[in-house]
Design a protein around this motif. Sequence first.
Motif, PDB file in Angstrom:
ATOM      1  N   ASP A  74      -8.392  -3.415  -4.834  1.00 54.05           N
ATOM      2  CA  ASP A  74      -7.217  -2.929  -5.549  1.00 54.05           C
ATOM      3  C   ASP A  74      -6.005  -2.873  -4.627  1.00 54.05           C
ATOM      4  O   ASP A  74      -6.138  -2.900  -3.395  1.00 54.05           O
ATOM      5  N   VAL A  75      -4.837  -2.751  -5.238  1.00 54.66           N
ATOM      6  CA  VAL A  75      -3.623  -2.458  -4.488  1.00 54.66           C
ATOM      7  C   VAL A  75      -3.151  -1.058  -4.864  1.00 54.66           C
ATOM      8  O   VAL A  75      -3.351  -0.606  -6.000  1.00 54.66           O
ATOM      9  N   ILE A  76      -2.547  -0.391  -3.897  1.00 48.06           N
ATOM     10  CA  ILE A  76      -1.936   0.915  -4.139  1.00 48.06           C
ATOM     11  C   ILE A  76      -0.472   0.802  -3.768  1.00 48.06           C
ATOM     12  O   ILE A  76      -0.124   0.337  -2.667  1.00 48.06           O
ATOM     13  N   TYR A  77       0.389   1.228  -4.686  1.00 53.44           N
ATOM     14  CA  TYR A  77       1.822   1.131  -4.454  1.00 53.44           C
ATOM     15  C   TYR A  77       2.306   2.320  -3.619  1.00 53.44           C
ATOM     16  O   TYR A  77       2.138   3.475  -4.014  1.00 53.44           O
ATOM     17  N   LEU A  78       2.906   1.997  -2.466  1.00 53.40           N
ATOM     18  CA  LEU A  78       3.411   3.027  -1.561  1.00 53.40           C
ATOM     19  C   LEU A  78       4.878   3.347  -1.803  1.00 53.40           C
ATOM     20  O   LEU A  78       5.315   4.479  -1.574  1.00 53.40           O
ATOM     21  N   VAL A  79       5.626   2.343  -2.223  1.00 54.21           N
ATOM     22  CA  VAL A  79       7.082   2.486  -2.370  1.00 54.21           C
ATOM     23  C   VAL A  79       7.517   1.790  -3.643  1.00 54.21           C
ATOM     24  O   VAL A  79       7.005   0.709  -3.988  1.00 54.21           O
ATOM     25  N   LYS A  80       8.453   2.415  -4.339  1.00 49.15           N
ATOM     26  CA  LYS A  80       9.090   1.767  -5.484  1.00 49.15           C
ATOM     27  C   LYS A  80      10.567   2.117  -5.492  1.00 49.15           C
ATOM     28  O   LYS A  80      10.937   3.281  -5.354  1.00 49.15           O
ATOM     29  N   VAL A  81      11.401   1.106  -5.618  1.00 46.71           N
ATOM     30  CA  VAL A  81      12.831   1.301  -5.853  1.00 46.71           C
ATOM     31  C   VAL A  81      13.131   0.618  -7.178  1.00 46.71           C
ATOM     32  O   VAL A  81      12.948  -0.588  -7.317  1.00 46.71           O
ATOM     33  N   VAL A  90       6.428  -1.939  -2.511  1.00 45.96           N
ATOM     34  CA  VAL A  90       5.635  -2.247  -1.323  1.00 45.96           C
ATOM     35  C   VAL A  90       4.259  -1.637  -1.553  1.00 45.96           C
ATOM     36  O   VAL A  90       4.148  -0.466  -1.941  1.00 45.96           O
ATOM     37  N   ALA A  91       3.219  -2.442  -1.352  1.00 43.53           N
ATOM     38  CA  ALA A  91       1.860  -2.002  -1.653  1.00 43.53           C
ATOM     39  C   ALA A  91       0.914  -2.388  -0.523  1.00 43.53           C
ATOM     40  O   ALA A  91       1.205  -3.277   0.283  1.00 43.53           O
ATOM     41  N   VAL A  92      -0.224  -1.701  -0.484  1.00 47.97           N
ATOM     42  CA  VAL A  92      -1.277  -2.004   0.493  1.00 47.97           C
ATOM     43  C   VAL A  92      -2.576  -2.254  -0.256  1.00 47.97           C
ATOM     44  O   VAL A  92      -2.723  -1.881  -1.430  1.00 47.97           O
ATOM     45  N   LEU A  93      -3.515  -2.885   0.435  1.00 46.96           N
ATOM     46  CA  LEU A  93      -4.803  -3.219  -0.151  1.00 46.96           C
ATOM     47  C   LEU A  93      -5.805  -2.098   0.106  1.00 46.96           C
ATOM     48  O   LEU A  93      -5.892  -1.565   1.214  1.00 46.96           O
ATOM     49  N   ASP A  94      -6.567  -1.749  -0.924  1.00 46.55           N
ATOM     50  CA  ASP A  94      -7.651  -0.780  -0.791  1.00 46.55           C
ATOM     51  C   ASP A  94      -8.856  -1.347  -1.523  1.00 46.55           C
ATOM     52  O   ASP A  94      -8.971  -1.219  -2.736  1.00 46.55           O
ATOM     53  N   GLY A  95      -9.734  -1.999  -0.775  1.00 43.05           N
ATOM     54  CA  GLY A  95     -10.856  -2.688  -1.401  1.00 43.05           C
ATOM     55  C   GLY A  95     -10.367  -3.860  -2.209  1.00 43.05           C
ATOM     56  O   GLY A  95      -9.709  -4.756  -1.685  1.00 43.05           O
TER      57      GLY A  95
END
Length: 256
Positions: free
Chosen positions: A110-117, A103-108
């Motif tokens: 780029d994407v930043i990954y918040l969760v990884k399983v 699960v990722a969010v947008l930052d400008g």
Amino acid sequence: MPRVVPAVIRALDVLELFLDRAQLSAREVMERLDLPRTTVHELLVTLEARSYLISVPGQPVQYRLGMPLFQLGAAFAGRLDLVREAQSVARDVAAACNEAVHVAVLDGADVIYLVKVDSTHPVRMVSAVGRRLPAHCTAVGKVLLSGLDQAGLDAALSKGVLTGMTPDSITDPERLRAHLERIRAESVAVDIGESDSAMRCVAAAVRDHSGATIAAMSLSAPIIRWTPQVHVEWTGLVRDGAATLSARMGYRPQPR
């Protein structure tokens, strides 16, 4: 077992009628819930006395939701934890396919990954929570970019130069814009070796109570396990997972 209070259930039934209608009359409430006129009158009077409903003068009198419901909703929204809820849903999706879920969010731009399983396979995607990647090279990023309005997308692509991560990355801004239009229509994005030539990925949008895209969920696997059959299956899994997380974040699809 604790006893369920019928009057409270009926009052909640009344309030839930307003999820898809701005205003309702007493007769409409009575007909929709199949309740006696006296019962409906008492429920409406009680809810109005506590300001959960507001009466709008007219013939007939209409009712609409009151401010306390907004305050309760705002209090609930303020306590939602995207990372906690995303971790829970991502675990369920990963358990259904034994592949990596992010699960990722947008930052400008780029994407930043918040969760990884992660999967339990010996060959799996190399990634990490907190990792930043160019949005246009990833399935999650393309979903998030497709959720921006024109001004937001212009701002995200304002540098005008899209650096590729592999030969398959989309590096032409106009081609990317056309690609995002297709993603908006299909509500799903695919990364076919655009961030890692050996990987494939499918992603769907996560929305909040207002319908805004706030994150994206993806399912990733090495190309050796990515077949047309699992592509279809995993697209369904990630759609369902994103929908479940959206519901937990307060999103309610509008009736067609």
